[in-house]
Design an enzyme around this catalytic site. Structure first.
Site, PDB file in Angstrom:
ATOM      1  N   ASN A 205       1.196  -1.006  -0.201  1.00 47.35           N
ATOM      2  CA  ASN A 205      -0.014   0.310  -0.659  1.00 47.35           C
ATOM      3  C   ASN A 205       1.154   1.148   0.213  1.00 47.35           C
ATOM      4  O   ASN A 205       1.284   1.291   1.107  1.00 47.35           O
ATOM      5  CB  ASN A 205      -0.791   0.113   1.373  1.00 47.35           C
ATOM      6  N   ALA A 206       0.357   2.245  -1.130  1.00 48.42           N
ATOM      7  CA  ALA A 206       1.773   3.590  -0.628  1.00 48.42           C
ATOM      8  C   ALA A 206       2.421   3.410  -1.837  1.00 48.42           C
ATOM      9  O   ALA A 206       3.737   4.163  -0.598  1.00 48.42           O
ATOM     10  CB  ALA A 206       1.135   4.405   0.134  1.00 48.42           C
TER      11      ALA A 206
ATOM     12  N   ASP B 169      -2.874  -0.278  11.396  1.00 46.27           N
ATOM     13  CA  ASP B 169      -3.340   0.986  10.885  1.00 46.27           C
ATOM     14  C   ASP B 169      -4.534   1.434  11.134  1.00 46.27           C
ATOM     15  O   ASP B 169      -4.938   2.352  10.171  1.00 46.27           O
ATOM     16  CB  ASP B 169      -3.136   0.741   8.953  1.00 46.27           C
TER      17      ASP B 169
END
Length: 397
Positions: free
Chosen positions: A231-232, A286
């Site tokens: 992710n990202a 997260d």
């Protein structure tokens, strides 16, 4: 559980490292595991006025350590108040988290400093921290990240790597920051990485557009983590493996991973597990303020977030903005949906993060001499009880 007297937990299936003690027992005194065995406990433990807990054949596992959590129960770390930090810690303790790194998002230096000071206040005030997961440091997610991989971070406050700014943040509360997410391809990153290593902070590659070679350079400089793998960050491509490829291939990198099936598909979780193994994967949540709350409108670092069916998205309807995941759910997903053994799933939530934080000699395992951070799970791996340093902080009725 009263830490002033001995506590005996018996008839438990104890997950201790790679082993499962099928009919196990342990004694706790002074917040430490003092005895551990199988079968019938010594009669003296029953006769000595101990608090006795009959686990009734359920799982007893080491407490979970979450190195990446932004919020829960309507509060977030960036609220910058002791009340918010304490509320988050109490919520996650109900889901088996016994230690955590409050995690910031990109924001002005003053807001980040307020958050750091609030964390320190709770950590240093026993009454404020009562009933919550122990604060083991802080994770700064940014602000020195890539505009190209900004994700659910506020681009108005993103900055390029800068030693004076990072020094100011680190000095706000000395030795509090334990982990920093940075985009290593940005100009000035090498200097900031060197600073972080001198300050005993883990350098994590995240929100990064680094190519494979740029990521490998950062690893050579001392970057040792990947923030929410996949992710990202620049993903796999057959002509450039990107940050994902470098993180998966390097034995020196431990990868955070969000095991909710939304951030990372379950088949990709299987791939990551097969390539990294138990000892190089670390479960995180997260989690944002929406964790434990109904669907609806929330904030993450000042950005508007909509939560529907537990999935958190920015107003574009596409960008994931943290999660509503809890650590016990992540363990269940790894065991039930990915198919790893329960000892491996538990290790990724306890032993691995404890080791990475330099706490392997006292946390992350159930063993004599270790902190009595314990979680009792029922057969469906739902949390029944949580103990932190031998004190009962949650019991499901």
């Amino acid at each position: 559980m009263n830490t002033g007297r001995t506590t005996l937990i018996h008839r438990a299936r104890i997950v201790s490292g790679d082993n499962v003690i099928e009919d196990g027992w342990l004694a706790v005194s002074g917040g430490i595991v003092t005895e551990l065995g199988d079968g019938t406990p010594p009669e003296s433990l029953f006769a000595g006025g101990a608090d006795v807990v009959d686990a009734d054949g359920q799982w007893l596992v080491p407490g979970f350590v979450d190195v990446h959590v932004h919020g829960a129960d309507g509060a977030e770390v960036m609220d910058g108040t002791a009340e918010a930090i304490a509320r988050i810690g109490r919520f996650h303790a109900k889901h088996g988290t016994t230690g955590w790194l409050p995690t910031t998002v990109v924001g002005p230096a003053a807001a980040l400093q307020r958050a750091l000071l609030a964390v320190a206040e709770v950590r240093d005030t026993p009454a404020a921290a009562e009933g919550g997961a122990a604060i083991l440091g802080v994770h700064l997610e940014g602000p020195m990240i890539s505009a190209k991989r900004i994700g659910a971070q506020n681009p108005a406050h993103r900055i390029d790597p800068d030693v004076p700014t990072m020094t100011q943040l680190l000095d706000t509360v000395p030795d509090l920051v334990r982990k920093v997410t940075i985009a290593p391809e940005l100009a000035g990153a090498d200097e900031v990485i060197r600073l972080l290593l001198t300050r005993n902070a883990i350098v994590s590659m995240g929100h990064t557009d680094a190519s494979f070679s740029q990521a490998m350079h950062a690893i050579q400089q001392g970057a040792s983590h990947a923030t929410h793998l996949f992710n990202a960050m620049r993903g796999l491509h057959h002509r450039d493996g990107g940050t994902v490829g470098a993180s998966l291939l390097s034995d020196n990198v431990v990868c955070e991973i969000i095991a909710d099936g939304h951030h990372v598909d379950f088949d990709m979780l299987k791939l990551a597990y097969r390539l990294k193994g138990r000892d190089r994967l670390m479960l995180i949540t997260d989690a944002i303020a929406a964790a434990g709350r109904p669907d609806g409108a929330y904030k993450l670092g000042g950005l508007d977030v909509t939560v529907k069916a537990g999935i958190c998205l920015l107003q574009d309807g596409q960008t994931l903005a943290g999660s509503t995941l809890t650590m016990d759910a992540a363990v269940r997903n790894m065991a039930n949906r990915v198919g790893v053994s329960l000892p491996d799933a538990v290790a990724m939530a306890s032993a691995v993060p404890a080791r990475e934080l330099g706490l392997a000699s006292r946390k992350g395992r159930i063993a004599v001499g270790y902190d009595a951070d314990l979680v009792l799970l029922d057969e469906s791996l739902q949390v029944k009880r949580t103990w932190i340093s031998g004190k009962s902080v949650f019991e499901r009725v």
